[in-house]
Scaffold this motif. Sequence first.
Motif, PDB file in Angstrom:
ATOM      1  N   GLU A 179       0.832  -1.201   0.000  1.00 33.07           N
ATOM      2  CA  GLU A 179       0.000   0.000   0.000  1.00 33.07           C
ATOM      3  C   GLU A 179       0.873   1.261   0.000  1.00 33.07           C
ATOM      4  O   GLU A 179       2.018   1.220   0.461  1.00 33.07           O
ATOM      5  CB  GLU A 179      -0.860   0.005   1.266  1.00 33.07           C
ATOM      6  N   PRO A 180       0.329   2.403  -0.471  1.00 31.81           N
ATOM      7  CA  PRO A 180       1.084   3.656  -0.363  1.00 31.81           C
ATOM      8  C   PRO A 180       1.519   3.930   1.080  1.00 31.81           C
ATOM      9  O   PRO A 180       0.899   3.477   2.036  1.00 31.81           O
ATOM     10  CB  PRO A 180       0.081   4.697  -0.847  1.00 31.81           C
ATOM     11  N   ARG A 181       2.598   4.679   1.204  1.00 31.09           N
ATOM     12  CA  ARG A 181       3.233   4.914   2.505  1.00 31.09           C
ATOM     13  C   ARG A 181       2.576   6.140   3.160  1.00 31.09           C
ATOM     14  O   ARG A 181       2.575   7.234   2.595  1.00 31.09           O
ATOM     15  CB  ARG A 181       4.714   5.151   2.217  1.00 31.09           C
ATOM     16  N   TYR A 182       2.053   5.932   4.358  1.00 32.84           N
ATOM     17  CA  TYR A 182       1.386   7.026   5.085  1.00 32.84           C
ATOM     18  C   TYR A 182       2.439   7.915   5.729  1.00 32.84           C
ATOM     19  O   TYR A 182       3.362   7.431   6.393  1.00 32.84           O
ATOM     20  CB  TYR A 182       0.457   6.421   6.139  1.00 32.84           C
ATOM     21  N   SER A 183       2.287   9.236   5.557  1.00 31.07           N
ATOM     22  CA  SER A 183       3.285  10.187   6.062  1.00 31.07           C
ATOM     23  C   SER A 183       3.107  10.494   7.541  1.00 31.07           C
ATOM     24  O   SER A 183       3.928  11.189   8.131  1.00 31.07           O
ATOM     25  CB  SER A 183       3.145  11.498   5.285  1.00 31.07           C
ATOM     26  N   GLY A 184       1.994  10.025   8.141  1.00 27.84           N
ATOM     27  CA  GLY A 184       1.695  10.396   9.531  1.00 27.84           C
ATOM     28  C   GLY A 184       0.858  11.661   9.624  1.00 27.84           C
ATOM     29  O   GLY A 184       0.538  12.125  10.715  1.00 27.84           O
ATOM     30  N   VAL A 185       0.493  12.229   8.454  1.00 24.24           N
ATOM     31  CA  VAL A 185      -0.320  13.452   8.438  1.00 24.24           C
ATOM     32  C   VAL A 185      -1.621  13.164   7.699  1.00 24.24           C
ATOM     33  O   VAL A 185      -1.601  12.637   6.580  1.00 24.24           O
ATOM     34  CB  VAL A 185       0.439  14.597   7.714  1.00 24.24           C
ATOM     35  N   ASN A 186      -2.724  13.499   8.342  1.00 27.90           N
ATOM     36  CA  ASN A 186      -4.014  13.348   7.670  1.00 27.90           C
ATOM     37  C   ASN A 186      -4.452  14.719   7.137  1.00 27.90           C
ATOM     38  O   ASN A 186      -4.108  15.748   7.713  1.00 27.90           O
ATOM     39  CB  ASN A 186      -5.046  12.795   8.655  1.00 27.90           C
ATOM     40  N   MET A 187      -5.212  14.705   6.043  1.00 30.73           N
ATOM     41  CA  MET A 187      -5.656  15.980   5.456  1.00 30.73           C
ATOM     42  C   MET A 187      -7.182  16.006   5.369  1.00 30.73           C
ATOM     43  O   MET A 187      -7.809  15.005   5.029  1.00 30.73           O
ATOM     44  CB  MET A 187      -5.118  16.117   4.022  1.00 30.73           C
ATOM     45  N   TRP A 188      -7.722  17.187   5.673  1.00 27.38           N
ATOM     46  CA  TRP A 188      -9.146  17.426   5.424  1.00 27.38           C
ATOM     47  C   TRP A 188      -9.187  18.579   4.427  1.00 27.38           C
ATOM     48  O   TRP A 188      -8.576  19.637   4.660  1.00 27.38           O
ATOM     49  CB  TRP A 188      -9.853  17.797   6.722  1.00 27.38           C
ATOM     50  N   ARG A 189      -9.863  18.367   3.299  1.00 25.20           N
ATOM     51  CA  ARG A 189      -9.822  19.343   2.214  1.00 25.20           C
ATOM     52  C   ARG A 189     -11.228  19.839   1.935  1.00 25.20           C
ATOM     53  O   ARG A 189     -12.187  19.082   2.063  1.00 25.20           O
ATOM     54  CB  ARG A 189      -9.259  18.691   0.948  1.00 25.20           C
ATOM     55  N   GLY A 190     -11.333  21.074   1.560  1.00 27.98           N
ATOM     56  CA  GLY A 190     -12.668  21.589   1.246  1.00 27.98           C
ATOM     57  C   GLY A 190     -12.594  22.863   0.427  1.00 27.98           C
ATOM     58  O   GLY A 190     -11.507  23.388   0.143  1.00 27.98           O
ATOM     59  N   VAL A 191     -13.757  23.342   0.032  1.00 28.45           N
ATOM     60  CA  VAL A 191     -13.855  24.653  -0.622  1.00 28.45           C
ATOM     61  C   VAL A 191     -14.952  25.448   0.078  1.00 28.45           C
ATOM     62  O   VAL A 191     -15.980  24.898   0.471  1.00 28.45           O
ATOM     63  CB  VAL A 191     -14.176  24.550  -2.133  1.00 28.45           C
ATOM     64  N   THR A 192     -14.690  26.760   0.229  1.00 26.93           N
ATOM     65  CA  THR A 192     -15.637  27.659   0.893  1.00 26.93           C
ATOM     66  C   THR A 192     -15.803  28.882   0.000  1.00 26.93           C
ATOM     67  O   THR A 192     -14.821  29.377  -0.562  1.00 26.93           O
ATOM     68  CB  THR A 192     -15.070  28.112   2.263  1.00 26.93           C
ATOM     69  N   ARG A 193     -17.049  29.344  -0.128  1.00 31.62           N
ATOM     70  CA  ARG A 193     -17.277  30.612  -0.852  1.00 31.62           C
ATOM     71  C   ARG A 193     -17.097  31.733   0.150  1.00 31.62           C
ATOM     72  O   ARG A 193     -17.812  31.777   1.151  1.00 31.62           O
ATOM     73  CB  ARG A 193     -18.700  30.637  -1.424  1.00 31.62           C
ATOM     74  N   TRP A 194     -16.155  32.621  -0.106  1.00 35.62           N
ATOM     75  CA  TRP A 194     -15.745  33.616   0.901  1.00 35.62           C
ATOM     76  C   TRP A 194     -15.229  34.857   0.187  1.00 35.62           C
ATOM     77  O   TRP A 194     -14.800  34.765  -0.965  1.00 35.62           O
ATOM     78  CB  TRP A 194     -14.623  33.006   1.750  1.00 35.62           C
ATOM     79  N   LYS A 195     -15.253  35.967   0.902  1.00 33.77           N
ATOM     80  CA  LYS A 195     -14.753  37.186   0.232  1.00 33.77           C
ATOM     81  C   LYS A 195     -13.229  37.103   0.095  1.00 33.77           C
ATOM     82  O   LYS A 195     -12.566  36.444   0.902  1.00 33.77           O
ATOM     83  CB  LYS A 195     -15.183  38.440   0.985  1.00 33.77           C
TER      84      LYS A 195
END
Length: 411
Positions: A179-195
Amino acid sequence: MDEVIIVGAGVGGLTLGLALHQAKIPCRIFESVPELRAVGVGINLLPHATKELAALGLEDALAKVAIQTTDATFFNRFGQLIYQEPLGRAAGYDHPQFSIHRGDLQMVLLEAFRAHAGADRVVTGRHCLGVAQDDGGVTLTFSDGPGGKERFTVRGRVAIACDGINSVIRKQFFPDEGEPRYSGVNMWRGVTRWKPMLSGASMVRAGWLSHGKMVIYPIRAAGSDGLQLINWVAEIETPNYRKRDWNREGSLDDFIGPFSDWHFDWLDVPAFIRAADSVLEFPMVDQDPLPRWSFGRVTLLGDAAHPMVPRGSNGAGQAILDAKALTAALTEIPDSVAALAAYEKQRLEATTRIVLTNRTNPPDAILREVFQRTHDRPFKTIDDVISREELVALSDGYKRIAGYSKEALRR
Ligand SMILES: Cc1cc2nc3c(=O)[nH]c(=O)nc-3n(C[C@H](O)[C@H](O)[C@H](O)COP(=O)(O)OP(=O)(O)OC[C@H]3O[C@@H](n4cnc5c(N)ncnc54)[C@H](O)[C@@H]3O)c2cc1C
């Protein structure tokens, strides 16, 4: 039979298709999903990649849907400015840096490929199961989408695996890789409509991985409501992670804690995160660099060849550079096997350096240095912590390794 068979219509596969078509080399792309839709969130294209996309005639189409990024700006988690530098054209490059929705990029590439090469040159609902080869060419086997029961075979001159981080063809040649190697960092990604914030075209990095780091940049221009579509990624050191899936939904409660007191004069971070359209969760993974990519008439390209942790904005860019190098090799070297070997020789070592540097010293090493030297406390002035020369050296060192220093691009 003379065709180059491309597996996967992602960023790498479509760019390769366009470059081959421009070089008058016939090709066909086979893509697993039944219909290509604009999925993903934000991606950055640095000047080494936008230079190649401009050569394919795409700069205007990209400029219409992307943001021309003007600056990289680094803060600590107390909102104190650490470092700022211009990017893209604002930094004197001949080509821009684009911050763009991955789906918008894929659609620009797809429309251009269909318009120039012909709509029948991209076949969707064809999930590659494997490849065989003989002296005369390659034979690929496909099903009608992932898990599909029907089988189809296709003959071609060579096969190029552009099937991303879960590449079936990479697994065929390296069955024991794991399996791919986990870096120990998890990511949460998103998009927000903002000024718009800061310059309105800033790429912001703030905090540090152990206590929570944010990367924030706009990817679509403001509409009539004055709001931009702004991409963000929260990155936190996390011992466990759930299985990788580009489309896995994430939960706010799992990561918003470390950012709950990030109220800066340029952004109220918790309010910004809570206003997101959607949240996706993805572990930061890569793979150890491979000893080779080319096996006779088959080779790997993009994430299939060199998946890297997304800390240097280079994943899509390096796939684009691979496509250019492979097209040049197939144009200049009549023997297909020799051409694929020459492509590997040109690109494997260069991308190996980037994969390894992204683990240790990507541009956000600036944040790590300040975090360690201040013991995660506010500073009086940044000059007490780190000199401007050191900050510039950290940033420029990565540019040289990733191949987008101004001198390298002018050469
Ligand atoms: C759905 C999706 C969302 C993504 N979202 C982001 C994002 O938000 N931010 C970011 O930085 N990067 C994202 N990426 C990854 C990013 O596109 C790549 O890191 C980079 O652009 C390199 O491109 P690539 O062409 O090598 O791989 P990819 O862009 O991943 O393309 C691979 C393509 O191959 C197809 N494919 C896979 N297996 C098979 C098979 N067996 N047979 C035929 N076709 C196959 C896939 O459907 C895909 O179209 C995403 C990738 C995908 C697939």
